[in-house]
Design an enzyme around this catalytic site. Structure first.
Site, PDB file in Angstrom:
ATOM      1  N   GLU A 124       0.820  -1.207   0.000  1.00 51.81           N
ATOM      2  CA  GLU A 124       0.000   0.000   0.000  1.00 51.81           C
ATOM      3  C   GLU A 124       0.857   1.262   0.000  1.00 51.81           C
ATOM      4  O   GLU A 124       0.550   2.230  -0.688  1.00 51.81           O
ATOM      5  CB  GLU A 124      -0.938   0.013   1.212  1.00 51.81           C
ATOM      6  CG  GLU A 124      -2.166  -0.865   1.065  1.00 51.81           C
ATOM      7  CD  GLU A 124      -1.824  -2.344   1.144  1.00 51.81           C
ATOM      8  OE1 GLU A 124      -0.690  -2.673   1.514  1.00 51.81           O
ATOM      9  OE2 GLU A 124      -2.701  -3.149   0.814  1.00 51.81           O
ATOM     10  N   HIS A 177     -10.283  -5.766   9.766  1.00 52.40           N
ATOM     11  CA  HIS A 177     -10.977  -5.313   8.567  1.00 52.40           C
ATOM     12  C   HIS A 177     -12.202  -4.488   8.918  1.00 52.40           C
ATOM     13  O   HIS A 177     -13.106  -4.343   8.114  1.00 52.40           O
ATOM     14  CB  HIS A 177     -11.402  -6.518   7.719  1.00 52.40           C
ATOM     15  CG  HIS A 177     -10.229  -7.270   7.165  1.00 52.40           C
ATOM     16  ND1 HIS A 177      -9.392  -7.999   7.949  1.00 52.40           N
ATOM     17  CD2 HIS A 177      -9.760  -7.396   5.915  1.00 52.40           C
ATOM     18  CE1 HIS A 177      -8.446  -8.551   7.216  1.00 52.40           C
ATOM     19  NE2 HIS A 177      -8.649  -8.200   5.970  1.00 52.40           N
TER      20      HIS A 177
END
Lengths: 403, 457
Positions: free
Chosen positions: A139, A208
């Site tokens: 990322e 998450h």
């Protein structure tokens, strides 16, 4: 996930609203005339009574298409088309990619896989591999890449597969994305859009289910917006892409399948503007993203109990639309913030501070903020349900505040 | 990117499994029509080239396996690849320690004009560094970081690039700016943070940036510029420009995660970017032996599928040739190149550091004298009759005078006014920043004696 018909639908519900029985509410200090509301969307440029002028003095996005008024849903059924929220995002993205060849998408599995939530479905086929780029898993690297590409003229849309993964990109977002326009003396602009699904889903596990808006809100130089309906999802996506500032667009995992009819013509939503969901008199409820729906559900109960809540979807998380919020506080004198962030250091915490600082004199009661607990989100479904604010709690809080 | 599937009609088990997985992966009916094109072709890149031979190797004595990436041969011996090769990767150089051209060396010829400019700029850089360093010691500057010992890397690499190549520096590459035309006055303005600074006085000294010269503003964080460079290279490739991205970093920077990710990305994206590592032996006080255990940086390129070279960073001619060649490869073949330039950080890490605390003064002295990049190159250009002692002393006195004047002017120039503290955070200052500026001004009004006198309101 059941699809919720929203927006114009709410208008029809309100038209059956009965004037409140004044005997039930002698304790409330009513400071202005009550009126029946025919429409609820802030992008309509009408002004009701004294305080609902929504347009304010902040600079609108340059090159923006005229912000079309949301069509009167009850009457003309011919214009507009119905779609799901993720399709609205995709439509906005596709239109911007058509309009400007510099717009490109970068992220994991965004290309031929179409994105993990299908927001980029079909785009790779249409625009090619170069403009819809599948990246290796890092990322920080692809965010950094997008920043470098933005500095050389591209307008990348970075997709985090889940907002939580963008914690890995924090260095690039904070030190480069937010800062380089300033430290370079304005020489380099970074018109990136960072988007992805976040929030508490259905048993996705702690890692998450993060609410990144808490962590990013301090970074100088970035803007943050949260979408909640197909209409504002498409509008905010387009506005974010056209903005010269880096914008983080927060989507919610559970809202992707919301269905709504949106206009056919080109429109954008102002990035710095809040959305009036339901005008009211007794209390201002500020919320955003998924909690908007819990609030509206609670609102139904509240209306039956005789309360008249004003619900505002703040949409712009950084900066806050203090103009709209302030006007509302000046009218109702009570504020309840309903958010999904954790208690400590969330958007609600900052909003509470901002309201107290700016509108202290107009408050009849302390600002109340309902948030998630300061715990990692449990996996067990029942426990998970109780980490987020439920409509029942909202009703109780309103009753408490309006005593 | 799309390769045709050249398998025979008698599909092997392997291919069947592959097709089935693709269908499962895409699920809906609308995608099955695409199966013959894109999804498979994306696997084709990583498949063995000669698929037709797949079906023939199914017996137990098969010596080869098809695997994503190409055929893999089997071996019955248990053999580990050694952690290091017997010999270190050799280093490319063209001028010997004394500046004499090595016989049979390959290099890109440099014209007299370019060579003289290279040398003059190296001298300028050296003088600028010395004067700024002294100014900091005298209290005129708040901070400085020198490039002493690495002048050849800076100038020679810049000379081999074109002005359209975009530079992503770490913080020890002001020479690249110098080559491109950044004036001594502009350097001084940034160091003093006055109103003529491109950066409007917001950054600390040596954090230069110039949009005009395609040199991206220095961001102090280590190695974050590497992914940025890959993105810029990608952008250049998309626009089909005859230019590449060039990024510099040190031996220490190669430990950061961004280094590894950026190299991997560049290779996968086939981005035209040059990764130039200034391996100068030290990361503040950390020697390379504590930084990594590989044979320097050059061997890391192969791990990511990147062509690499090791160069003598103190040999200006070799640096020039290597960067020139690498640039051509990067642009025409659309690939990244890794260049490890071996050098030595003669100066301290910065003015906040005293390197004699962790290394011997003898070591510093030796590199400064015996391996000095300026003296080696000077010997070579003098041997060509392009330089003389007289020109040397003329240049040095001229530059020194210019530098002192630039310092004097920069010191006297007004600082940017207060409004610049709040502008450029966004394209237009939002409400909260306007409010905060108002509050600051209010505070200044009530306590004017506490406010610096050289910052105009």
């Amino acid at each position: 996930m059941s699809s919720i018909i929203h927006g114009p639908g709410a208008a029809t519900a309100l038209s059956t609203f009965n004037p409140v029985d004044s005997k039930k509410l002698t304790n409330l200090s009513v400071r202005s005339q009550r009126y029946i509301v025919a429409g609820s969307d802030a992008s309509k440029k009408k002004s009701f009574g004294s305080s609902l002028t929504v347009r304010h003095s902040q600079k609108l996005i340059p090159n923006a298409a005229a912000v079309a008024t949301k069509k009167e849903a009850d009457t003309s059924a011919s214009t507009g088309h119905e779609l799901l929220l993720f399709e609205a995002l995709q439509e906005g993205l596709e239109e911007e990619m058509d309009r400007d060849a510099n717009v490109c998408v970068m992220g994991e599995d965004v290309g031929h896989y179409g994105g993990s939530y299908k927001v980029t479905k079909g785009l790779a086929d249409k625009f090619g591999d170069l403009r819809v780029l599948d990246t290796p898993i890092c990322e920080n690297a692809f965010t950094g890449m997008a920043i470098g590409a933005a500095m050389t003229g591209l307008r990348p849309v970075i997709e985090g597969m889940n907002m939580g993964f963008l914690l890995l990109a924090f260095n690039q977002i904070s030190n480069n994305c937010g800062m380089l326009h300033y430290t370079s003396g304005g020489q380099f602009t970074i018109p990136v859009v960072i988007r992805g699904p976040g929030g508490v889903g259905r048993q996705l596990g702690a890692e998450h289910s993060q609410r990144l808006e808490s962590y990013f809100q301090s970074i100088p130089g970035i803007q943050m917006v949260a979408c909640s309906t197909p209409y504002n999802a498409k509008g905010l996506m387009k506005a974010a892409i056209r903005s010269e500032n880096p914008v983080i667009l927060f989507e919610h995992v559970l809202l992707y399948n919301l269905k709504e009819k949106i206009p056919d013509e080109d429109y954008i939503c102002n990035l710095e503007e809040a959305e009036m969901v339901r005008p009211g008199e007794h209390i201002t409820i500020l919320t955003y993203s998924r909690m908007r729906y819990h609030v509206m559900q609670a609102a139904k109960t509240l209306v039956n109990k005789g309360y008249d809540p004003e619900v505002i979807d703040i949409r712009s998380l950084k900066p806050f639309d203090l103009h709209t919020i302030g006007n509302s506080v000046k009218k109702t004198h009570r504020v309840l913030i309903v958010e999904e962030c954790m208690r400590t250091g969330g958007i609600g915490a900052s909003l509470t501070a901002a309201i107290n600082e700016n509108f202290h004199d107009y408050l009849d009661a302390p600002v109340m903020c309902l948030s998630s607990q300061d715990v990692p989100t449990p996996y067990a479904g029942t426990l998970e349900e109780w980490t987020v604010v439920q409509p029942a709690q909202i009703v109780t809080a309103v009753e408490q505040l309006c005593q | 990117m799309a390769l045709r599937l050249r398998s025979s009609l008698s599909k092997s088990n392997f291919l069947n499994i592959l097709l089935r997985h693709n269908n499962l992966g895409f699920g809906t009916a609308s995608h099955t029509t695409r199966v013959s094109q894109n999804p498979i072709s994306r696997f084709c890149n990583t498949m063995a080239e000669k698929l037709s031979s797949v079906g023939e190797h199914e017996d137990a004595n098969a010596q080869v396996m098809d695997f994503p990436g190409g055929k893999v041969a089997f071996t019955p011996e248990i053999k580990f690849i050694s952690e290091s090769s017997k010999e270190r990767v050799p280093c490319y150089r063209v001028l010997d320690d004394n500046g004499k051209l090595i016989t049979n060396s390959h290099f890109v010829q440099v014209s007299e004009e370019v060579a003289v400019k290279m040398y003059s700029d190296m001298v300028t850089l050296q003088i600028m560094d010395n004067i700024f360093y002294e100014a900091q010691r005298q209290g005129r500057l708040s901070f400085y970081a020198t490039t002493i010992g690495e002048e050849a890397i800076n100038i020679a690499s810049a000379a081999a690039l074109s002005p359209q190549d975009v530079i992503f520096p770490q913080y020890r590459e002001p020479g690249v700016l110098l080559w491109r035309g950044f004036t001594l006055q502009e350097f001084a303005n940034q160091c003093f943070g006055n109103k003529s600074d491109n950066g409007k006085g917001r950054q600390m000294p040596v954090h230069y940036g110039s949009n005009k010269l395609n040199y991206f503003t220095v961001s102090a964080t280590i190695a974050t510029q590497l992914p940025n460079a890959v993105g810029a290279a990608y952008s250049l490739k998309m626009d089909k420009k005859d230019a590449c991205a060039v990024t510099y970093f040190g031996d220490g920077g190669s430990s950061e995660g961004d280094f590894h990710a950026a190299l991997n990305f560049a290779a996968v994206m086939e981005a035209p970017v040059l990764f130039i590592c200034r391996n100068n032996g030290w990361a503040i006080s950390t020697p390379t032996s504590d930084q990594f255990r590989s044979d320097g940086l050059v061997v890391k390129g192969r791990a990511y599928g990147i062509r690499s070279i090791r160069v003598d960073g103190n040999d200006a001619l070799a640096m020039y040739s290597a960067v020139h060649t690498a640039r051509e490869m990067a642009i025409s073949e659309e690939r990244p190149i890794l260049i490890e330039a071996l050098t030595y950080r003669v100066g301290h890490h910065s003015t906040s550091d005293d390197s004699t605390r962790y290394r011997s003064a003898d070591e510093i002295e030796w590199w400064n004298k015996a391996r000095n990049p300026l003296s080696r190159f000077r010997t070579w250009i003098e041997s060509n009759g392009w330089w003389s002692d007289e020109e040397e002393s003329d240049l040095r006195s001229r530059i020194k005078k210019e530098m002192l004047e630039a310092l004097r002017v920069a010191e006297k120039t007004e600082k940017p006014n207060l409004e610049n503290m709040f502008s450029d955070v966004y394209d237009v200052p939002p409400l909260n920043l306007r409010e905060q500026e108002r509050q600051v001004r209010q505070t200044i009004k009530s306590h004017p004696q506490d406010y610096p006198s050289d910052v105009p309101l």
